[in-house]
Design a protein around this motif. Structure first.
Motif, PDB file in Angstrom:
ATOM      1  N   ASN A  47       0.146  -3.296  22.376  1.00 57.97           N
ATOM      2  CA  ASN A  47      -1.241  -3.138  21.934  1.00 57.97           C
ATOM      3  C   ASN A  47      -1.693  -4.239  20.985  1.00 57.97           C
ATOM      4  O   ASN A  47      -2.873  -4.299  20.625  1.00 57.97           O
ATOM      5  CB  ASN A  47      -1.429  -1.770  21.278  1.00 57.97           C
ATOM      6  CG  ASN A  47      -1.272  -0.650  22.281  1.00 57.97           C
ATOM      7  OD1 ASN A  47      -1.972  -0.604  23.278  1.00 57.97           O
ATOM      8  ND2 ASN A  47      -0.312   0.236  22.043  1.00 57.97           N
ATOM      9  N   GLY A  48      -0.767  -5.083  20.542  1.00 58.81           N
ATOM     10  CA  GLY A  48      -1.123  -6.189  19.661  1.00 58.81           C
ATOM     11  C   GLY A  48      -1.484  -5.758  18.254  1.00 58.81           C
ATOM     12  O   GLY A  48      -2.345  -6.363  17.614  1.00 58.81           O
ATOM     13  N   THR A  49      -0.816  -4.731  17.759  1.00 62.56           N
ATOM     14  CA  THR A  49      -1.121  -4.223  16.422  1.00 62.56           C
ATOM     15  C   THR A  49       0.127  -4.225  15.549  1.00 62.56           C
ATOM     16  O   THR A  49       1.254  -4.154  16.047  1.00 62.56           O
ATOM     17  CB  THR A  49      -1.688  -2.795  16.481  1.00 62.56           C
ATOM     18  OG1 THR A  49      -0.701  -1.925  17.039  1.00 62.56           O
ATOM     19  CG2 THR A  49      -2.959  -2.746  17.315  1.00 62.56           C
ATOM     20  N   CYS A  50      -0.093  -4.291  14.255  1.00 59.01           N
ATOM     21  CA  CYS A  50       1.010  -4.215  13.299  1.00 59.01           C
ATOM     22  C   CYS A  50       0.457  -3.813  11.935  1.00 59.01           C
ATOM     23  O   CYS A  50      -0.753  -3.680  11.761  1.00 59.01           O
ATOM     24  CB  CYS A  50       1.774  -5.537  13.226  1.00 59.01           C
ATOM     25  SG  CYS A  50       0.781  -6.956  12.776  1.00 59.01           S
ATOM     26  N   PHE A  51       1.366  -3.629  11.002  1.00 61.81           N
ATOM     27  CA  PHE A  51       1.023  -3.112   9.682  1.00 61.81           C
ATOM     28  C   PHE A  51       1.629  -4.017   8.619  1.00 61.81           C
ATOM     29  O   PHE A  51       2.835  -4.309   8.665  1.00 61.81           O
ATOM     30  CB  PHE A  51       1.580  -1.682   9.542  1.00 61.81           C
ATOM     31  CG  PHE A  51       1.299  -1.031   8.232  1.00 61.81           C
ATOM     32  CD1 PHE A  51       0.052  -0.492   7.955  1.00 61.81           C
ATOM     33  CD2 PHE A  51       2.287  -0.943   7.267  1.00 61.81           C
ATOM     34  CE1 PHE A  51      -0.211   0.121   6.742  1.00 61.81           C
ATOM     35  CE2 PHE A  51       2.040  -0.341   6.051  1.00 61.81           C
ATOM     36  CZ  PHE A  51       0.786   0.190   5.787  1.00 61.81           C
ATOM     37  N   TRP A  52       0.794  -4.471   7.679  1.00 60.38           N
ATOM     38  CA  TRP A  52       1.317  -5.238   6.551  1.00 60.38           C
ATOM     39  C   TRP A  52       1.897  -4.232   5.578  1.00 60.38           C
ATOM     40  O   TRP A  52       1.176  -3.454   4.963  1.00 60.38           O
ATOM     41  CB  TRP A  52       0.214  -6.067   5.895  1.00 60.38           C
ATOM     42  CG  TRP A  52       0.712  -6.927   4.767  1.00 60.38           C
ATOM     43  CD1 TRP A  52       1.973  -7.424   4.603  1.00 60.38           C
ATOM     44  CD2 TRP A  52      -0.041  -7.401   3.645  1.00 60.38           C
ATOM     45  NE1 TRP A  52       2.053  -8.186   3.453  1.00 60.38           N
ATOM     46  CE2 TRP A  52       0.826  -8.182   2.848  1.00 60.38           C
ATOM     47  CE3 TRP A  52      -1.356  -7.245   3.241  1.00 60.38           C
ATOM     48  CZ2 TRP A  52       0.425  -8.801   1.677  1.00 60.38           C
ATOM     49  CZ3 TRP A  52      -1.758  -7.862   2.083  1.00 60.38           C
ATOM     50  CH2 TRP A  52      -0.888  -8.640   1.302  1.00 60.38           C
ATOM     51  N   SER A  53       3.213  -4.255   5.441  1.00 61.51           N
ATOM     52  CA  SER A  53       3.901  -3.279   4.601  1.00 61.51           C
ATOM     53  C   SER A  53       3.772  -3.590   3.123  1.00 61.51           C
ATOM     54  O   SER A  53       4.243  -2.827   2.290  1.00 61.51           O
ATOM     55  CB  SER A  53       5.377  -3.212   4.985  1.00 61.51           C
ATOM     56  OG  SER A  53       5.497  -2.925   6.361  1.00 61.51           O
ATOM     57  N   GLY A  54       3.173  -4.709   2.784  1.00 56.77           N
ATOM     58  CA  GLY A  54       2.912  -5.012   1.388  1.00 56.77           C
ATOM     59  C   GLY A  54       3.652  -6.226   0.884  1.00 56.77           C
ATOM     60  O   GLY A  54       4.255  -6.987   1.638  1.00 56.77           O
ATOM     61  N   ILE A  55       3.577  -6.371  -0.410  1.00 57.62           N
ATOM     62  CA  ILE A  55       4.160  -7.519  -1.096  1.00 57.62           C
ATOM     63  C   ILE A  55       4.705  -7.046  -2.433  1.00 57.62           C
ATOM     64  O   ILE A  55       4.105  -6.179  -3.079  1.00 57.62           O
ATOM     65  CB  ILE A  55       3.094  -8.614  -1.299  1.00 57.62           C
ATOM     66  CG1 ILE A  55       3.636  -9.776  -2.117  1.00 57.62           C
ATOM     67  CG2 ILE A  55       1.855  -8.066  -1.935  1.00 57.62           C
ATOM     68  CD1 ILE A  55       2.657 -10.912  -2.269  1.00 57.62           C
ATOM     69  N   LYS A  56       5.831  -7.602  -2.813  1.00 56.09           N
ATOM     70  CA  LYS A  56       6.369  -7.393  -4.154  1.00 56.09           C
ATOM     71  C   LYS A  56       6.663  -8.771  -4.718  1.00 56.09           C
ATOM     72  O   LYS A  56       7.358  -9.559  -4.087  1.00 56.09           O
ATOM     73  CB  LYS A  56       7.653  -6.570  -4.117  1.00 56.09           C
ATOM     74  CG  LYS A  56       7.431  -5.085  -4.063  1.00 56.09           C
ATOM     75  CD  LYS A  56       8.754  -4.376  -4.281  1.00 56.09           C
ATOM     76  CE  LYS A  56       8.560  -2.905  -4.522  1.00 56.09           C
ATOM     77  NZ  LYS A  56       9.840  -2.232  -4.763  1.00 56.09           N
ATOM     78  N   LEU A  57       6.098  -9.042  -5.890  1.00 57.58           N
ATOM     79  CA  LEU A  57       6.272 -10.338  -6.543  1.00 57.58           C
ATOM     80  C   LEU A  57       6.857 -10.178  -7.938  1.00 57.58           C
ATOM     81  O   LEU A  57       6.594  -9.180  -8.616  1.00 57.58           O
ATOM     82  CB  LEU A  57       4.919 -11.047  -6.689  1.00 57.58           C
ATOM     83  CG  LEU A  57       4.346 -11.756  -5.489  1.00 57.58           C
ATOM     84  CD1 LEU A  57       2.944 -12.250  -5.793  1.00 57.58           C
ATOM     85  CD2 LEU A  57       5.228 -12.905  -5.040  1.00 57.58           C
ATOM     86  N   ASP A  58       7.585 -11.185  -8.349  1.00 60.38           N
ATOM     87  CA  ASP A  58       8.054 -11.286  -9.719  1.00 60.38           C
ATOM     88  C   ASP A  58       6.826 -11.211 -10.629  1.00 60.38           C
ATOM     89  O   ASP A  58       5.850 -11.938 -10.422  1.00 60.38           O
ATOM     90  CB  ASP A  58       8.773 -12.620  -9.892  1.00 60.38           C
ATOM     91  CG  ASP A  58       9.330 -12.843 -11.281  1.00 60.38           C
ATOM     92  OD1 ASP A  58       8.775 -12.306 -12.263  1.00 60.38           O
ATOM     93  OD2 ASP A  58      10.302 -13.600 -11.386  1.00 60.38           O
TER      94      ASP A  58
END
Length: 182
Positions: free
Chosen positions: A84-95
């Motif tokens: 289906n050409g879809t996905c999910f940005w699970s996020g970001i963790k930064l210092d």
């Protein structure tokens, strides 16, 4: 846009950095998932599994500054649905010492490049707690659009919290690309 960051594959040594981030309770309160102590050994196994498994539905990247390979954060795309050409940005963790330097925005845009230009996705979704104004503003700033408020979506900090559902489509990305010189 001039990027000051790059993505690289996770390495086993990154487990120490990841485990230290998990200990930052103020950060954990604002993101999805359970707040719970995680041993270094468990994070080492988790990173090893990410590296060694051939999981086509999830991609993790270490975030580094251009000049070196030292991890300053990590990000991922999950729920990759090639049909289906879809996905999910699970996020970001930064210092936390990197906060306010534009690395979050750069990560979001670099991830979009990967998702739309390399993976040929048509939709990238994301979620963020209703009260996490920093994440919400960053996502709106880079071009995510609110789809709706999911009521009582996440139990965190002793209560049920609302979360925004946001997305970028391939049509949105064309404009985002122009606006940001990608």
């Amino acid at each position: 846009m001039q990027f000051n960051i790059k993505f690289r594959p996770l390495q086993l040594a990154d487990a120490h950095f990841i485990n230290n981030l998990r200990r930052l309770e103020n950060m954990e309160k604002l993101i999805g998932g359970s707040i719970r102590p995680v041993s270094l050994e468990r994070d080492q196994k988790w990173v090893e599994d990410l590296i060694m498994k051939d999981d086509q539905s999830t991609v993790y990247y270490a975030i580094t500054e251009l000049e070196n390979e030292e991890i300053i954060g990590y990000t991922s795309v999950s729920n990759i649905d090639y049909r289906n050409g879809t996905c999910f940005w699970s996020g970001i963790k930064l210092d936390q010492t990197k906060a306010g330097k534009g690395y979050g925005k750069q990560t979001a845009l670099k991830l979009m490049q990967f998702v739309f230009d390399e993976m040929r996705m048509v939709r990238l979704a994301a979620e963020c707690q209703e009260n996490h104004s920093i994440a919400l503003n960053m996502m709106l700033n880079v071009g995510y659009q609110k789809e709706g408020l999911m009521r009582k979506r996440l139990f965190k900090n002793g209560k049920s919290n609302n979360q925004w559902l946001l997305s970028v489509t391939d049509e949105d990305y064309v404009e985002i690309k122009k606006r940001n010189g990608l």
